[in-house]
Write a protein that holds these residues in place. Structure first.
Motif, PDB file in Angstrom:
ATOM      1  N   MET A   1       0.849  -1.194   0.000  1.00  0.00           N
ATOM      2  CA  MET A   1       0.000   0.000   0.000  1.00  0.00           C
ATOM      3  C   MET A   1       0.883   1.242   0.000  1.00  0.00           C
ATOM      4  O   MET A   1       1.832   1.340   0.772  1.00  0.00           O
ATOM      5  CB  MET A   1      -0.918   0.001   1.226  1.00  0.00           C
ATOM      6  N   SER A   2       0.584   2.184  -0.877  1.00  0.00           N
ATOM      7  CA  SER A   2       1.397   3.387  -0.987  1.00  0.00           C
ATOM      8  C   SER A   2       1.121   4.335   0.165  1.00  0.00           C
ATOM      9  O   SER A   2       0.136   4.203   0.889  1.00  0.00           O
ATOM     10  CB  SER A   2       1.094   4.098  -2.312  1.00  0.00           C
ATOM     11  N   GLU A   3       2.024   5.318   0.316  1.00  0.00           N
ATOM     12  CA  GLU A   3       1.853   6.317   1.385  1.00  0.00           C
ATOM     13  C   GLU A   3       0.566   7.098   1.182  1.00  0.00           C
ATOM     14  O   GLU A   3      -0.116   7.454   2.141  1.00  0.00           O
ATOM     15  CB  GLU A   3       3.057   7.252   1.398  1.00  0.00           C
ATOM     16  N   ARG A   4       0.214   7.331  -0.090  1.00  0.00           N
ATOM     17  CA  ARG A   4      -1.016   8.067  -0.384  1.00  0.00           C
ATOM     18  C   ARG A   4      -2.237   7.260   0.045  1.00  0.00           C
ATOM     19  O   ARG A   4      -3.200   7.797   0.598  1.00  0.00           O
ATOM     20  CB  ARG A   4      -1.086   8.386  -1.878  1.00  0.00           C
ATOM     21  N   ASP A   5      -2.198   5.939  -0.179  1.00  0.00           N
ATOM     22  CA  ASP A   5      -3.317   5.088   0.237  1.00  0.00           C
ATOM     23  C   ASP A   5      -3.451   5.067   1.756  1.00  0.00           C
ATOM     24  O   ASP A   5      -4.552   5.079   2.296  1.00  0.00           O
ATOM     25  CB  ASP A   5      -3.119   3.661  -0.291  1.00  0.00           C
ATOM     26  N   VAL A   6      -2.310   5.016   2.454  1.00  0.00           N
ATOM     27  CA  VAL A   6      -2.328   5.002   3.918  1.00  0.00           C
ATOM     28  C   VAL A   6      -2.941   6.285   4.452  1.00  0.00           C
ATOM     29  O   VAL A   6      -3.748   6.275   5.389  1.00  0.00           O
ATOM     30  CB  VAL A   6      -0.901   4.813   4.476  1.00  0.00           C
ATOM     31  N   SER A   7      -2.587   7.415   3.851  1.00  0.00           N
ATOM     32  CA  SER A   7      -3.079   8.700   4.332  1.00  0.00           C
ATOM     33  C   SER A   7      -4.568   8.877   4.074  1.00  0.00           C
ATOM     34  O   SER A   7      -5.205   9.725   4.688  1.00  0.00           O
ATOM     35  CB  SER A   7      -2.300   9.844   3.677  1.00  0.00           C
ATOM     36  N   GLN A   8      -5.128   8.066   3.169  1.00  0.00           N
ATOM     37  CA  GLN A   8      -6.549   8.191   2.858  1.00  0.00           C
ATOM     38  C   GLN A   8      -7.390   7.112   3.528  1.00  0.00           C
ATOM     39  O   GLN A   8      -8.605   7.087   3.367  1.00  0.00           O
ATOM     40  CB  GLN A   8      -6.750   8.132   1.334  1.00  0.00           C
ATOM     41  N   THR A   9      -6.753   6.229   4.267  1.00  0.00           N
ATOM     42  CA  THR A   9      -7.465   5.127   4.907  1.00  0.00           C
ATOM     43  C   THR A   9      -7.437   5.291   6.418  1.00  0.00           C
ATOM     44  O   THR A   9      -6.363   5.320   7.030  1.00  0.00           O
ATOM     45  CB  THR A   9      -6.828   3.775   4.537  1.00  0.00           C
ATOM     46  N   ARG A  10      -8.607   5.376   7.009  1.00  0.00           N
ATOM     47  CA  ARG A  10      -8.685   5.510   8.460  1.00  0.00           C
ATOM     48  C   ARG A  10      -8.337   4.180   9.120  1.00  0.00           C
ATOM     49  O   ARG A  10      -8.764   3.117   8.645  1.00  0.00           O
ATOM     50  CB  ARG A  10     -10.098   5.923   8.863  1.00  0.00           C
ATOM     51  N   GLU A  38      -0.610   8.403   9.634  1.00  0.00           N
ATOM     52  CA  GLU A  38      -0.575   9.213   8.420  1.00  0.00           C
ATOM     53  C   GLU A  38      -1.950   9.771   8.063  1.00  0.00           C
ATOM     54  O   GLU A  38      -2.065  10.879   7.540  1.00  0.00           O
ATOM     55  CB  GLU A  38      -0.024   8.379   7.253  1.00  0.00           C
ATOM     56  N   TYR A  39      -2.988   9.015   8.366  1.00  0.00           N
ATOM     57  CA  TYR A  39      -4.347   9.470   8.059  1.00  0.00           C
ATOM     58  C   TYR A  39      -4.669  10.747   8.834  1.00  0.00           C
ATOM     59  O   TYR A  39      -5.171  11.726   8.269  1.00  0.00           O
ATOM     60  CB  TYR A  39      -5.349   8.367   8.410  1.00  0.00           C
ATOM     61  N   TYR A  40      -4.360  10.751  10.132  1.00  0.00           N
ATOM     62  CA  TYR A  40      -4.655  11.925  10.963  1.00  0.00           C
ATOM     63  C   TYR A  40      -3.695  13.073  10.658  1.00  0.00           C
ATOM     64  O   TYR A  40      -4.098  14.247  10.707  1.00  0.00           O
ATOM     65  CB  TYR A  40      -4.589  11.552  12.444  1.00  0.00           C
ATOM     66  N   LYS A  41      -2.464  12.744  10.356  1.00  0.00           N
ATOM     67  CA  LYS A  41      -1.502  13.790  10.009  1.00  0.00           C
ATOM     68  C   LYS A  41      -1.937  14.526   8.746  1.00  0.00           C
ATOM     69  O   LYS A  41      -1.822  15.753   8.653  1.00  0.00           O
ATOM     70  CB  LYS A  41      -0.115  13.178   9.833  1.00  0.00           C
ATOM     71  N   GLY A  45      -2.984  18.389   9.187  1.00  0.00           N
ATOM     72  CA  GLY A  45      -1.760  19.142   8.938  1.00  0.00           C
ATOM     73  C   GLY A  45      -0.714  18.837   9.981  1.00  0.00           C
ATOM     74  O   GLY A  45      -0.101  19.747  10.548  1.00  0.00           O
ATOM     75  N   ASP A  46      -0.527  17.540  10.240  1.00  0.00           N
ATOM     76  CA  ASP A  46       0.444  17.083  11.241  1.00  0.00           C
ATOM     77  C   ASP A  46       0.089  17.610  12.637  1.00  0.00           C
ATOM     78  O   ASP A  46       0.957  17.936  13.441  1.00  0.00           O
ATOM     79  CB  ASP A  46       1.860  17.510  10.850  1.00  0.00           C
TER      80      ASP A  46
END
Length: 222
Positions: A1-10, A38-41, A45-46
């Motif tokens: 799973m890419s970093e972008r996918d991780v950031s979009q998955t709760r 990563e999702y919450y960051k 905005g971190d």
């Protein structure tokens, strides 16, 4: 799973953070260990664009309102909410979710902010886990924090009442070595007056006596 996918998955589940000796759950600890994903960051905005403190305060406020509303079903002998039976905890949690929704619908809270609160709450529910400590752990923590706050508030109010009562009572006169009571009872003669020597009567000089006799003889001869 890419970093972008991780950031979009709760995250599906977030367990209660493990504490080291002497540690307790704080806002900063929750940010660093529970919700530094990563999702919450990406959503916050971190945690600089949106801060975790106001979100947790909203959760605490609604948790307190739900506990008050469901107070009749809570065991009054058990003072700690997390020690109540799991069915009544779940019942109170359902009320809490309704109060949270009411707040969103009847305030200026944005849809994005409300969604972020749910994004934090839902992964901490863990209703299917056999470990009770991980079930609704964030909600239980919020109740515990409110219990602590209310106890401190009650203690301050009690102290204020006690201090006010003490201020209305006249302080007793000082006692002990070096202090003597100076007040006297009615019709009581002060010790200094009672023990003082009587003053001698005024004396009449011989010249005064002569003037007195002369004045009388003059009156007789008139």
């Amino acid at each position: 799973m890419s970093e972008r996918d991780v950031s979009q998955t709760r995250p599906l589940a977030i367990t209660r953070p493990k504490l080291r000796e002497g540690e307790s759950i704080t806002n900063q600890l929750l940010e660093d260990r529970a919700f530094y994903h990563e999702y919450y960051k990406a959503k916050t905005g971190d945690w600089l664009g949106v801060k975790i403190g106001p979100i947790l305060k909203t959760i605490k406020d609604c948790a307190r309102a739900a506990a008050v509303e469901n107070e009749s079903n809570l065991n009054p002998y058990i003072t700690r909410f997390s020690d109540q039976g799991e069915p009544v905890i779940q019942q109170t949690y359902d009320i809490f979710r309704r109060r949270l929704q009411d707040l969103y619908q009847n305030s200026s809270m944005s849809e994005e902010y409300y969604a972020l609160i749910l994004d934090i709450l839902v992964p901490t529910e863990n209703l299917d886990t056999p470990k009770i400590a991980d079930r609704l752990w964030l909600y239980k923590w919020a109740n515990l924090e409110e219990e602590k706050r209310m106890k401190k508030l009650q203690a301050r109010r009690k102290k204020a009442v006690e201090d006010s009562s003490l201020g209305e009572v006249e302080a007793p006169p000082p006692r002990g070595p070096g202090f003597e009571a100076t007040a006297t009872m009615p019709n009581q003669i002060p010790r200094s007056a009672a023990t003082s020597e009587k003053e001698p009567p005024p004396t009449i000089s011989s010249s005064s006596k002569a003037r007195s006799k002369l004045a009388i003889s003059d009156l007789v001869n008139l």
